[in-house]
Structure formats: C-alpha cells, structure tokens
Design a protein around this motif. Structure first.
Motif, PDB file in Angstrom:
ATOM      1  N   THR A  59       4.110  10.900 -11.310  1.00 19.39           N
ATOM      2  CA  THR A  59       2.774  11.049 -10.744  1.00 19.39           C
ATOM      3  C   THR A  59       2.877  11.240  -9.232  1.00 19.39           C
ATOM      4  O   THR A  59       3.856  10.828  -8.620  1.00 19.39           O
ATOM      5  CB  THR A  59       1.916   9.797 -11.039  1.00 19.39           C
ATOM      6  N   THR A  60       1.865  11.889  -8.674  1.00 18.56           N
ATOM      7  CA  THR A  60       1.813  11.954  -7.205  1.00 18.56           C
ATOM      8  C   THR A  60       0.879  10.881  -6.661  1.00 18.56           C
ATOM      9  O   THR A  60       0.777  10.705  -5.455  1.00 18.56           O
ATOM     10  CB  THR A  60       1.295  13.333  -6.742  1.00 18.56           C
ATOM     11  N   ASP A  61       0.206  10.185  -7.553  1.00 20.62           N
ATOM     12  CA  ASP A  61      -0.765   9.182  -7.120  1.00 20.62           C
ATOM     13  C   ASP A  61      -0.137   7.786  -7.134  1.00 20.62           C
ATOM     14  O   ASP A  61      -0.327   7.001  -8.066  1.00 20.62           O
ATOM     15  CB  ASP A  61      -1.994   9.231  -8.039  1.00 20.62           C
ATOM     16  N   ALA A  62       0.603   7.484  -6.072  1.00 15.06           N
ATOM     17  CA  ALA A  62       1.301   6.205  -5.987  1.00 15.06           C
ATOM     18  C   ALA A  62       0.316   5.049  -5.970  1.00 15.06           C
ATOM     19  O   ALA A  62       0.560   3.991  -6.551  1.00 15.06           O
ATOM     20  CB  ALA A  62       2.179   6.175  -4.741  1.00 15.06           C
ATOM     21  N   THR A  63      -0.821   5.253  -5.326  1.00 13.81           N
ATOM     22  CA  THR A  63      -1.815   4.179  -5.224  1.00 13.81           C
ATOM     23  C   THR A  63      -2.336   3.783  -6.602  1.00 13.81           C
ATOM     24  O   THR A  63      -2.423   2.593  -6.929  1.00 13.81           O
ATOM     25  CB  THR A  63      -2.980   4.625  -4.326  1.00 13.81           C
ATOM     26  N   ALA A  64      -2.669   4.812  -7.415  1.00 15.60           N
ATOM     27  CA  ALA A  64      -3.140   4.514  -8.766  1.00 15.60           C
ATOM     28  C   ALA A  64      -2.062   3.779  -9.563  1.00 15.60           C
ATOM     29  O   ALA A  64      -2.357   2.860 -10.340  1.00 15.60           O
ATOM     30  CB  ALA A  64      -3.544   5.807  -9.469  1.00 15.60           C
ATOM     31  N   LEU A  65      -0.811   4.159  -9.349  1.00 13.99           N
ATOM     32  CA  LEU A  65       0.293   3.526 -10.083  1.00 13.99           C
ATOM     33  C   LEU A  65       0.388   2.038  -9.761  1.00 13.99           C
ATOM     34  O   LEU A  65       0.467   1.198 -10.667  1.00 13.99           O
ATOM     35  CB  LEU A  65       1.606   4.252  -9.753  1.00 13.99           C
ATOM     36  N   VAL A  66       0.358   1.688  -8.472  1.00 14.48           N
ATOM     37  CA  VAL A  66       0.497   0.261  -8.132  1.00 14.48           C
ATOM     38  C   VAL A  66      -0.771  -0.533  -8.461  1.00 14.48           C
ATOM     39  O   VAL A  66      -0.749  -1.755  -8.518  1.00 14.48           O
ATOM     40  CB  VAL A  66       0.895   0.042  -6.647  1.00 14.48           C
ATOM     41  N   LYS A  67      -1.883   0.184  -8.667  1.00 12.25           N
ATOM     42  CA  LYS A  67      -3.137  -0.500  -9.016  1.00 12.25           C
ATOM     43  C   LYS A  67      -3.333  -0.668 -10.520  1.00 12.25           C
ATOM     44  O   LYS A  67      -4.343  -1.208 -10.954  1.00 12.25           O
ATOM     45  CB  LYS A  67      -4.338   0.291  -8.469  1.00 12.25           C
TER      46      LYS A  67
END
Lengths: 430, 430
Positions: free
Chosen positions: B63-71
């Motif tokens: 994914t390019t959405d690191a924020t969504a991943l850690v959330k």
C-alpha cells in the motif's frame, strides 16, 4: 512510578563474586531501584563459614542454612554463586518450587543439567538467567538468545578461558614453554593451584555446551563436546605457527553442519591466522566470534572472569529478572526446538597442520603423500627440512573430516620411514 | 505451547533493509514462530512506489497509505525502516495510539525525538525498540540497556560509521588523500552520492546521542553532541600519527565526567594507538568500546550497516517485542532518571597533537612553550624539524580541557613566529 515494597534477593555464596554482588547491591541501591522500578533488598546470604567477617554485609543476614533461605517463600530472586553441581542444583530447584526466580553464574551445572533446570523454571513460571556463566562480563548469552533471535547462527568461535589464554599468550610472546608459562600464571593468580579444569579444557567445554545449545536452539550436553586440553602445546608448535603467519589459541568452536541438519561442539588448541581478530586477544581476556546468516561476523570481547566482571553480569541479570517479576512476565526461556543432533568429532571438517619426524631418504615424501591421498585428505602445502639422516616434514592439509585425518595419522605411524608424529594441530579461523 | 492466531506486523518502507526483513520473515517463518511462541504474519507493507516488483512479497499487502496501515487497529508491531524525521515520526506516534508496538532503525529520529517517542510508547503501554539504529547488526543497545543494567558505564568509545572508517582505513593503508579515498568508497557503494551525513559526522553524532543517553541513563539530544567531520584529515596527519605509533579514526565518544556529575558526547577524528583494539577495525566495520565500573573494558564488533545486518537487528527486536506482547508485558523503556547535564566541548579533557609551521629561528620553541604554560596546558613531547628558514613543530600535550587548548591555539596564531597551525588532532584511547 516506583513501587515501595522491595524485591527480596537471597544470595547463595559470598566468595569473590558474591561479595562483589552484595557490595554493588548496597552501594548502587538507588541506581538499581531506578532501573528496576522498585528497590531490591538483600534478604539473606548463605555461606559456609559464618564467622568470616564480611565488610558491608549485616551479620544478621548471614546464615549457613541455604536450604531454609531458599524455602522462606518471600524471596523474589535467588542469586546462586556457589558453583559446582551440589548443593547448587538442589537449591536452585528448591528456589523455583518456592516461587523465586534464579540468577546463576554456574557454568558446570548449566552445562550438565541445563535441561532439567530450565524445565523446573518453566514449570513454576519463573526465570533462570545465567549470563555470568559464560565469559564473565561479556554480554553473550543475551545477544545470542535475544539480539540474534531473528537470525540463524552458523558458528561460534571463541576464547572462553582466560587462564589458558594467558598461558598461550605468554608462550607466544616470550617463547616460554608450557610449564614456565603456567608457573607464571599461577604466581599471578590467573591459574588455580590445581589448574586441571582450565588447562584440560573442561571449563571451556562447559561453556561450549551452553553456547552451542543457545546458538542453535538445540540440546548440547557436556558429554557431546569434544575436548582436548592445551598442556601438550610446545614452543616448537608456536614456532611452526609463526612460520604459517598464525598463533595458537585454545578455542571453543560450535558449528552448524553445512547441510544444516546437525551441529558440533569442540574445544581444542588450534592455529589461527594473526589477521584474525581472535589472534590479538591478549592475557586473560576472552573474546567470542559469532557468525550468523544475516548479521555476518560479530565479535564480543572483554574480561572473562574475576569478581567484578562476573558480578556485573549477575547484576544485569538480576535487574532483568526483577523487571520481569514486577511486570508479571518471564524472559525468553529455554529454546531447544530444533532438536538438531550433535555429530561426533569425526564429522568435523577443518584443516590440519601435521609435523612428522621422518627418515631423510628419497621416496619418503611420496610415501607420505600416498597415505594422505588414500584417505581422501588433500594436501595444501608440504615443507621438508633435514640433516644427518633425520628430516622433518610439515604438512598442511585442505579441509577434511576429522575421521579421515585420524585414519591418515594411524597409517603414517605404520610407515617405517616415519619415526614419529611430532604434532597435529587444527587450523581454524580462515 | 504455540498460539495459533498470528501476530500481525506492518512494515513501513521496503528498501534495502525492509525487503530483507520481509524476506527473512517469510523464509524463516517457522523459526520465528518457535522462538516467539506464535506465528508472525506480514499484514501490510507501506511503500512509496507500489509499481516496483518486490520478490516474495504478496502485491495485495502493498500500500502507499502508510497512515491507514498503522491505523488499522489489528497490527501488533509496526516495523519502521523509512528513515528520516517525517513521516516516520507521525507514523510511529499513530502506531502507538492504535495499539501497536514499534521496532525502528531510525537513528536520526531517535536522536532528535527519542524523548517524545518513548513518552508516547509508555503512555500507551507499548514497546519502542531500536537496536538497528546504532551500529547495524552489532548488539549494543540491548547490552547497554540490559546486560549492563546493574553496572555503571563511564565511557563509550566507538567507530559507528562504516563509510568514514572505510575512507580512513584506505588513507591509512595506501597513503591516499581524502578525496581519492572518498572516490573509491563511492565507487564501491560504501559512500552515498552526497556523503555529507557520513563524512561531516552527522550520522555518528546521532548515534552518539542515542548511546550516551542509554549508557548514562540521561537525556542527550543531537544538539548536545559536539561534532567535527573528517574531511580535513590529510595524508600528512596519517604520517604524523604513524610517527606516534597511532592511526586516525572518526570516533564517537561519550564520557561521564570524573566527578560523575555531568556527561559529554562528541564526534571527531582522533589519533588512537595501534595497540588499541579499535585501531585494527578495518574497512566498513564498526566497533564500540564500553568501559564500566565492574565489567571493565568490553568491545562489540561487527558490520555497522547493510541490508542483511540491519535486518538481523530489526528481527531480533521484532522477536523480543512479539514475546513481550504475548506475555502482556513491555521491555525496559526509556531510562533518563539520572538527569545528568551534558557539558560543552570546552569541558572535555583529553590529549592533543598539534602541528605548527614556524619560523626557523632561535627562541621560537620557548615562545610556543610559554603560550602552552600560560594556558595551563602541560606538554608531553615536542618534535622540531626544519630547513630553509621554515620549520615545523609537533607538540603532544598531556591531558587538558578542550577550552584551554582552544585558548592555546588562538594565542599561537597571534605569534609572529607561528606561520600557521597545520593541524590539531585529539589523541584518545590511552
């Protein structure tokens, strides 16, 4: 946030290490409390000679009844620095049964009965830590067990006995013979009155068993470790080593076989190249080389014995065990899940340096070379020198199985032209 | 006893280190599971360029959405190997807020914002581990934080940057100048296209800040670290070093003051004796010397950078953090209770090697010696050589405060007879 009820520590043994542990617990009490999150209190000290004056230790804490001390039930951590198998083993087991965790510096016991002790710790949900059992103050158990827990260790190669390293370093630097160097080590307090455990490699073998087990996550018993002492290393061996750009060290070597399906552990003197970091480990220092798949080559170096360094390792474990206790957890316990078998010495593959006394006549080299070839041992270099009808032949082999080399040596002894096998020394660290 | 629900790991960054972490997690999954007590599963990989083919990584995880991943909320451990300050800092903080523990290899971030990150970890009852941030695969953070937790560390002296050690080693062994050695390091991939962070000592300074904080249980910020790069080290300096039986290394030095009431941290090139174990650290290897009250002198040696060694350190932390999670505990967190102040460079006490170009006439040495005496800097040795009206003077001092030495140099520059101060180099490790 500091808990105020102190953690209670029982100290078993108050010799060189124990007295230093007690001293630091007292003088550094505030630091230890801050690092643990609660104060630690010395709750009892079991000794053999209660009448001896022990500076800084409240005489009211001293007892000769170690068993009663570990059975008290209010002890959080038992620190065992008695050494030897009994009564240490029974006391540690009793400590677990009565709810204490254990910090031990006892290499002989861990090497012989580690499995049972770990099982007892696990059964009671307690910790068994023993960083001080191998290489004194040098962090080695914790790096192998924790830092490299995500890696695959293939080899541990180390100088783990300070007494023998002192003797060999002295022989190397002064040209002294074994006895002369041993006498100096004894005079300086580096060797005990009976140096057998050190010079015959028993001490190093116990450490090799512990290291191999942890490194390869398997069970390695003391009896699994091949052991040769260093009492037969001569000044002539050092001269030969020098000619090869090597020195001689007593090494503990734990290896995973090339196919990954077995391990070996051994202690013996070996030549290592002067360019190897272990070659420059001087005096009574210890150093251990670790090779792992991802990490590559690591080395750990420091004082391998002595009251203060050993106490440092004991106290590091004490802090960890106390923290675990406060957090209601235990640290990483025994890990022998790979169940890799330990292969015999004959399966070890390494290189050899062999000195032969031979008749100085044509055809000897051909005869000798034929013996090596028949046993499948490939020769790297041969050096021949002679006078007055006697000659010496120095053969350095390529890598070969130890069993093949034993076959070579037996066959060489049968040759009329070979007067004697002056020395056989393995070559490591290349 | 194995738990079957896997622990979920989010990987932030999939460059040299990240891809190696992912590879080992896959190929060594069984070993990791056995050592942790539960399987670990790569649950997501945040990258900048999703189109890049990543061997062995399921594209569905990318994914390019690191924020969504850690959330996501189901992540047990976030492994951060992006580097740099942002977005790494926000991602780590967000990870803690959403219940994950964090393993990071980010020295710059830890050096700059360690305090806030540790506070966030503690607030949420999670772990922050970062063995890989200093000296790659070499276990250093864990030994300092745990093995030496019962000891008092007085000094940390190390080679913590492989690029500069490669360059200095090359200069030493071949007589090359700085630029030539740098060019070779760049060609071989040891130096980056812009080598500033390495050669100007920024990288080593970040590591010094981290090490000093852990070693002395206090807060050391990046700005507290005195820093001098090694771009001005010349072939002439190496020649001078050789005459003194020394070599030159870029060292990170963290010291507790003699009175124990303050600490210092600094990075600069220095001469060290060839007999010192750090002198023989070759190529891009790292090594760190630690001196503690009870343990004595310890050294840790190994590869300081590279994908595999760094991944080894990351995975060791990952295993520890996963174990903590299974046990419902956290490891030893931030420890800055001593609150020792960091003294400025002027307070550092060491020895100096000073080369002066002077007029070749009588009385010059007397003038120079007077300047040293007036500033309270005691001279150990002076070597004078000259021809054609020009002369050079090499002065080696006894131990003196850096501020006093600065005063000496300023005063020397005022002397008519001193044409120039060719070099000033500190002498360490004696």
């Amino acid at each position: 946030m500091m808990r105020t009820r102190p953690l209670k520590v029982a100290l078993l043994g108050c010799g060189v290490v124990g007295s230093e542990v007690a001293r630091i617990m007292t003088t550094h009490a505030d630091d230890l409390a801050a690092r643990i999150g609660a104060p630690v209190e010395l709750a009892g000290v079991a000794v053999r000679r209660p009448s001896k004056v022990r500076e800084g230790i409240d005489p009211a804490l001293v007892t000769t009844d170690a068993t009663a001390l570990v059975k008290r039930g209010d002890i959080d951590v038992v620190v065992e620095v008695i050494g030897g198998i009994e009564p240490a083993r029974t006391l540690i087991t009793t400590a677990f049964e009565h709810g204490a965790s254990v910090v031990s510096a006892n290499k002989a016991l861990l090497a012989q009965d580690g499995e049972a002790l770990h099982a007892a710790a696990a059964e009671h949900g307690r910790d068994l830590y023993y960083e001080a059992a191998v290489a004194g103050a040098i962090p080695l158990i914790r790096p192998l067990r924790e830092s490299l827990a995500g890696d695959k260790v293939n080899r541990v190669l180390g100088i783990v006995n300070g007494t023998t390293n002192f003797i060999l370093d002295k022989m190397d630097s002064t040209g002294a013979g074994y006895q002369e160097a041993l006498d100096e080590a004894t005079a300086l307090g580096y060797a005990e009155a009976d140096p057998t455990a050190d010079v015959e490699g028993f001490d190093a073998a116990a450490k090799a068993a512990i290291l191999a087990g942890i490194a390869f996550h398997t069970r390695v018993r003391l009896d699994d470790v091949y052991r040769e002492g260093m009492t037969e290393v001569t000044a002539a061996d050092f001269a030969s080593a020098k000619e090869m750009g090597c020195t001689i060290k007593l090494l503990a070597i734990c290896e995973r076989a090339a196919d990954g399906q077995s391990v070996t552990a051994r202690v013996h003197p070996a030549m290592i190249p002067l360019s190897h970091p272990l070659a420059s480990v001087r005096g009574a220092y210890n150093a251990v080389f670790v090779e792992a798949d991802a990490a590559g080559q690591l080395m750990f170096y420091g004082p391998g014995a002595g009251g203060s360094p050993t106490a440092s390792a004991v106290l590091g474990d004490l802090v960890a065990v106390c923290r675990n206790r406060l957090g209601g957890a235990t640290g990483p316990g025994d890990s022998a899940y790979t169940q890799l078998p330990v292969s015999p010495m004959g399966d070890v593959v390494t290189r050899y340096h062999i000195s032969l006394d031979v008749a100085d006549k044509p055809g000897v080299l051909a005869q000798v070379a034929t013996v090596f070839a028949e046993h499948g041992v490939s020769i790297d270099t041969v050096r021949q020198s002679g006078k007055d009808g006697e000659a010496s032949l120095v053969v350095v082999t390529h890598r070969a199985a130890d069993a093949a080399l034993t076959g070579v040596v037996d066959a060489l002894r049968q040759l009329d032209t070979v007067r004697g096998v002056a020395s056989i020394m393995r070559v490591e660290g290349e």
